[in-house]
Design an enzyme around this catalytic site. Structure first.
Site, short mmCIF file in Angstrom:
data_model
loop_
_atom_site.label_atom_id
_atom_site.label_comp_id
_atom_site.label_asym_id
_atom_site.label_seq_id
_atom_site.Cartn_x
_atom_site.Cartn_y
_atom_site.Cartn_z
N ASP A 152 -38.40 -13.20 55.04
CA ASP A 152 -37.91 -11.87 54.67
C ASP A 152 -38.82 -10.90 55.27
OD1 ASP A 152 -39.75 -13.04 52.66
OD2 ASP A 152 -39.39 -11.29 51.40
N HIS A 153 -39.85 -11.33 56.14
CA HIS A 153 -40.86 -10.56 56.62
C HIS A 153 -40.78 -10.69 58.17
CE1 HIS A 153 -42.94 -9.51 52.83
NE2 HIS A 153 -42.33 -10.55 52.66
N HIS A 208 -47.22 -11.87 57.06
CA HIS A 208 -47.29 -13.25 56.70
C HIS A 208 -45.75 -13.87 57.09
CE1 HIS A 208 -45.20 -11.74 52.94
NE2 HIS A 208 -44.79 -12.87 52.63
N HIS A 268 -43.15 -15.46 55.75
CA HIS A 268 -42.19 -15.81 55.05
C HIS A 268 -40.94 -15.14 55.89
CE1 HIS A 268 -44.41 -16.92 51.05
NE2 HIS A 268 -43.95 -17.91 51.61
FE FE Z 1 -41.58 -11.16 50.62
ZN ZN Z 2 -43.71 -13.42 50.66
#
Ligand code: FE
Ligand code: ZN
Length: 239
Positions: free
Chosen positions: A58-59, A54, A56
């Site tokens: 942090d990804h 996804h 976000h």
């Molecule tokens: Fe996350």
């Molecule tokens: Zn997330």
């Protein structure tokens, strides 16, 4: 040859995964680039794919930098194509990715975000589910609805018990603490809490876990109705 899976801890509590089979390599959710590039360099491996669950930060935070250093394709959900850095292709459930002879299927699991997907390798019995299912917990509802997240968890629940669940965060201890507030006398949960705490104290990861275990102990997978799920998800938001 069996699939090799490497787990790289990143940021505060994220996990990046590197999959390697028959000379092919994929990275799942690179929140950062430095350790990943170093890892590939040390082994002199080319990179085939970056797979994002996804959008976000942090990804996907490492996408651009990795793509600049390594010739690779970046895949994510078709719903997220516009907001995933360096995305080459938006995936649907009809798409199949291969790493040598290892088949990677796409499962739409919206709820945490509207374009969240999981990467599932049926022959290898492994699932990369990002921020949807965690060890003993589940993700928050940010863009989707409670119903979407509940339905997505039912899809995961339908997979075989021996599936290894590779989630994207190390949240197990906190999640078991929450599960114990719902079921304080549960000896298995108490034991799981001491095991997970001991692992963390030694600096070890508590991920992956068996899906069969999650079905048995994870309160969000155990919920038998949308109402029950909603209730505990809202309680967890304030925990
Ligand atoms: Fe996350
Ligand atoms: Zn997330």
């Amino acid at each position: 040859m069996s699939l090799q899976i490497y787990q790289i801890p990143a940021l505060t509590d994220n996990y990046i995964y590197i999959l390697h089979g028959e000379g092919r390599t994929a990275i799942i959710d690179p929140s950062e680039s430095k350790d990943v590039l170093h890892f590939l360099q040390q082994r002199d491996w080319p990179l085939d794919y970056i797979l994002n669950t996804h959008h976000h930060h942090d990804h996907v935070g490492g996408n651009n930098d990795i793509k600049q250093h390594k010739q690779c394709l970046v895949y994510a959900s078709r719903h997220d194509q516009e907001r995933i850095p360096s995305c080459d292709k938006g995936l649907t459930e009809a798409d199949i990715i291969t790493l040598g002879k290892h088949v990677i299927q796409i499962i739409d699991i919206p709820g945490h975000t509207s374009g969240h997907i999981a990467y599932y390798l049926p022959q290898d019995a492994v699932l990369f589910c990002g921020d949807t299912l965690f060890s003993m917990g589940c993700g928050r509802v940010f863009e989707g609805t409670m119903e979407q997240l509940y339905d997505s968890l039912q899809k995961i629940k339908a997979l075989p018990d021996d599936t290894m669940v590779y989630c994207a965060h190390e949240y197990t201890v906190k999640n078991i603490e929450f599960a114990l507030t719902l079921d304080p006398e549960n000896k298995d949960l108490q034991e799981k809490l001491s095991e997970a705490t001991a692992k963390r104290e030694m600096g070890k990861s508590t991920v992956p876990t068996f899906l069969g275990d999650e079905k048995k102990y994870n309160p969000f997978l155990k919920a038998t109705s949308l109402e029950e799920f909603k209730k505990i998800r809202l309680m967890k938001d304030d925990f």
